[in-house]
Design an enzyme around this catalytic site. Structure first.
Site, PDB file in Angstrom:
ATOM      1  N   SER A 265      38.057  37.542  27.538  1.00 10.64           N
ATOM      2  CA  SER A 265      39.211  38.224  28.115  1.00 10.64           C
ATOM      3  C   SER A 265      39.763  37.416  29.271  1.00 10.64           C
ATOM      4  O   SER A 265      39.011  36.971  30.144  1.00 10.64           O
ATOM      5  CB  SER A 265      38.800  39.619  28.608  1.00 10.64           C
ATOM      6  OG  SER A 265      39.781  40.163  29.463  1.00 10.64           O
ATOM      7  N   LYS A 266      41.072  37.223  29.277  1.00 10.18           N
ATOM      8  CA  LYS A 266      41.729  36.532  30.387  1.00 10.18           C
ATOM      9  C   LYS A 266      41.490  37.292  31.691  1.00 10.18           C
ATOM     10  O   LYS A 266      41.310  36.697  32.760  1.00 10.18           O
ATOM     11  CB  LYS A 266      43.230  36.432  30.095  1.00 10.18           C
ATOM     12  CG  LYS A 266      44.040  35.695  31.156  1.00 10.18           C
ATOM     13  CD  LYS A 266      43.827  34.207  31.097  1.00 10.18           C
ATOM     14  CE  LYS A 266      44.810  33.477  32.001  1.00 10.18           C
ATOM     15  NZ  LYS A 266      44.567  32.037  32.036  1.00 10.18           N
ATOM     16  N   ARG A 267      41.466  38.626  31.581  1.00 10.85           N
ATOM     17  CA  ARG A 267      41.270  39.455  32.778  1.00 10.85           C
ATOM     18  C   ARG A 267      39.927  39.184  33.440  1.00 10.85           C
ATOM     19  O   ARG A 267      39.767  39.380  34.632  1.00 10.85           O
ATOM     20  CB  ARG A 267      41.370  40.949  32.424  1.00 10.85           C
ATOM     21  CG  ARG A 267      42.766  41.436  32.147  1.00 10.85           C
ATOM     22  CD  ARG A 267      42.815  42.945  32.108  1.00 10.85           C
ATOM     23  NE  ARG A 267      41.899  43.522  31.146  1.00 10.85           N
ATOM     24  CZ  ARG A 267      42.184  43.657  29.854  1.00 10.85           C
ATOM     25  NH1 ARG A 267      43.345  43.258  29.386  1.00 10.85           N
ATOM     26  NH2 ARG A 267      41.317  44.203  29.033  1.00 10.85           N
ATOM     27  N   GLY A 269      38.458  36.267  33.482  1.00  9.72           N
ATOM     28  CA  GLY A 269      38.340  34.869  33.872  1.00  9.72           C
ATOM     29  C   GLY A 269      37.991  33.916  32.754  1.00  9.72           C
ATOM     30  O   GLY A 269      37.706  32.737  33.015  1.00  9.72           O
ATOM     31  N   ASP A 275      44.081  26.707  29.979  1.00 12.65           N
ATOM     32  CA  ASP A 275      43.031  26.500  30.985  1.00 12.65           C
ATOM     33  C   ASP A 275      42.088  25.372  30.561  1.00 12.65           C
ATOM     34  O   ASP A 275      41.702  24.535  31.370  1.00 12.65           O
ATOM     35  CB  ASP A 275      42.206  27.775  31.193  1.00 12.65           C
ATOM     36  CG  ASP A 275      43.004  28.902  31.818  1.00 12.65           C
ATOM     37  OD1 ASP A 275      43.970  28.618  32.553  1.00 12.65           O
ATOM     38  OD2 ASP A 275      42.674  30.082  31.551  1.00 12.65           O
TER      39      ASP A 275
END
Length: 496
Positions: A265-267, A269, A275
């Site tokens: 999940s991007k949330r 990290g 990235d």
């Protein structure tokens, strides 16, 4: 709600649909980044189309206006291009079944909703429901009086301007059976399914309705998506059946996990494709690793080019089990790709990182890259390896003591005192000449090579660990700077 066109209009829409070959689509929402699971879906979808000699379509699903991010569509195009996942049809290249952006297709969905109502597989619901309930479909079918309204009653209420949503009319009895290429046949009792919202009050379709309409009208033969949509698949099946349409092949891929319990999940990290590239990973290595997250070609080979993947990819190799994203494994892939690159290609990708640390244009970035290629796993490691080129770091003479090379302060001072005039007297400052001079000194002193090379490298770099040895570093630094650094070393040793 849009009035339903006559039958001829629907026949013309059917006539536009390409037939006879594999057609797949990648349909991202423009949310601003490409997470690893999304990239894997794009890759598998592209590989299926390319392996079968079919058509790969890019469609932008932007009906969820609350999630849109400015510039996100450009991120999608850029990522797909960088990864070599070229599309045959899409918003930027056109095609026979456009538009390829959902909000540009909004006039279609109301027409098909009306058609589904007319065929008895959907109904208008005038009940007061929260937007969240509309989107999620959470409501008790048995409590909804609108399901049993006659067509005349529903038409009259709509004509009065009473707001409504359109809901799917799921059969009360029986079961729905659908086939997935990975999970096989799955049976679901219809009584467990809710009458999901197809069209919201604002006239926009829900994801669950729009993707079925678009997949059919674009002639999609294989629908590749995450296994979180397995629970919705029976409702999709019932929509296809309600329209009398052929059901595509479903390919539901299990999630990419951070660990045994948590999805990436991007949330939280977890890295997106962007990235990973920013963190020094190569696109080809990322694609190769992502291809193997939940798919196996069989055999021992792990490193594949995109062309090789295209040749060997089979849906049957996709696993039912979730895949765990292991950054260390990706690092291993990246190192293998870096070491296999042509030297000029590596120098090109390494130069921006080299110049972060080596600002002096007199130092050749290509020569420095040659030192790094076999010693680099990710590109972002490069600057910290090179901080001694522009400026000799402050270092302790204890570095000259090295057990393996049998060096200490006294022996190092002796070596450097003899090296200094030899370097001063060299005709041409080449690697070959530097190596020859140091080799002759080794023989004359009757010592092992390391006993000469170690103090020269410490004097030149001021570090115990460097990319490349004494010869390469001295050559890049040049005669004058090398001599200056050797004199500094001798002064340090004399004062120690």
């Amino acid at each position: 709600m849009t009035a339903m066109p006559d039958e001829k209009w629907f026949e013309e829409m059917e006539a536009r649909i390409p037939k006879g070959s594999v057609r797949t689509r990648f349909a991202p929402s423009p949310t601003g980044y490409m997470h690893v699971g999304n990239l894997r879906t794009a890759l598998y979808t592209w590989l299926i189309a390319r392996h079968e000699g079919g058509t790969f379509i890019l469609r932008i699903e932007d009906t969820d206006q609350g999630r849109l991010v400015e510039g996100a569509q450009e991120v999608i195009y850029k990522t797909m291009k960088e990864c070599g996942l070229d599309h045959d049809e899409g918003p930027d290249v056109g095609g026979p079944v456009g538009p390829y952006i959902q909000t540009e297709r909004r006039d279609l969905y109301g027409k098909y909703a009306e058609r589904l109502i007319a065929r008895g597989h959907a109904y208008r619901c005038f009940c007061e429901k929260a937007e969240s309930e509309e989107d999620s479909g959470e409501f008790n079918r048995g409590d909804d009086p609108c399901r049993s309204l006659s067509a005349a009653e529903a038409d009259a209420m709509a004509a009065e301007g009473k707001p409504f949503v359109v809901r799917q009319k799921i059969p009360h009895e029986g079961e729905t059976v659908f086939h997935d290429e990975i999970f096989g046949d799955i049976r679901v009792e219809n009584s467990t399914l809710d009458d999901q919202v197809l069209m919201k009050r604002d006239g926009l379709p829900t994801y669950n309705f729009a993707n079925v309409i678009d997949d059919h009208l674009m002639g999609i033969t294989h629908v590749v998506r995450g296994s979180e949509y397995l629970s919705s698949a029976p409702k999709y099946n019932l929509l296809y059946e309600g329209f009398g349409w052929e059901i595509p092949k479903y390919v539901h891929c299990s999630p990419v996990m951070r660990d045994q319990q948590h999805k990436m999940s991007k949330r939280h990290g977890d890295p997106s494709y962007e990235d990973l590239i920013a963190n020094g990973y190569l696109t080809d290595a990322v694609l190769n690793y992502v291809a193997l997250l939940g798919w196996s070609p069989g055999g021992e080979q792990e490193i594949y080019s995109l062309d090789e993947l295209k040749d060997i990819f089979r849906i049957s190799g996709i696993s039912k089990s979730p895949a765990i994203f292991d950054i260390e494994k990706l690092r291993y892939f990246n190192a293998a790709y870096i070491r296999a690159m042509e030297p000029a290609a590596f120098a090109a990708v390494a130069e921006p990182y080299i110049r972060q640390a080596v600002k002096n244009p007199a130092y050749d970035a290509g020569e420095i890259a040659a030192l790094l290629q076999q010693r680099t796993e990710v590109l972002t490691e490069i600057p910290e390896k090179l901080d001694f080129f522009d400026e000799l770091p402050e270092y302790d003479t204890a570095l000259f003591t090295h057990k393996k090379s049998k060096s200490d302060a006294a022996s190092s001072a002796e070596v450097l005192q003899q090296v200094l005039p030899l370097f001063e007297g060299m005709e041409a400052w080449t690697e070959e000449n530097i190596l020859a001079v140091l080799g002759e000194l080794t023989e004359r002193m009757g010592v092992k090579t390391a006993k000469v090379m170690w103090p020269v490298r410490i004097a030149a770099a001021g570090k115990a660990v460097t990319p490349g040895g004494a010869v390469e570093i001295c050559h890049i630094l040049g005669r004058d700077e090398t001599l200056r650094r050797i004199r500094i070393a001798l002064e340090k040793l004399a004062n120690a």
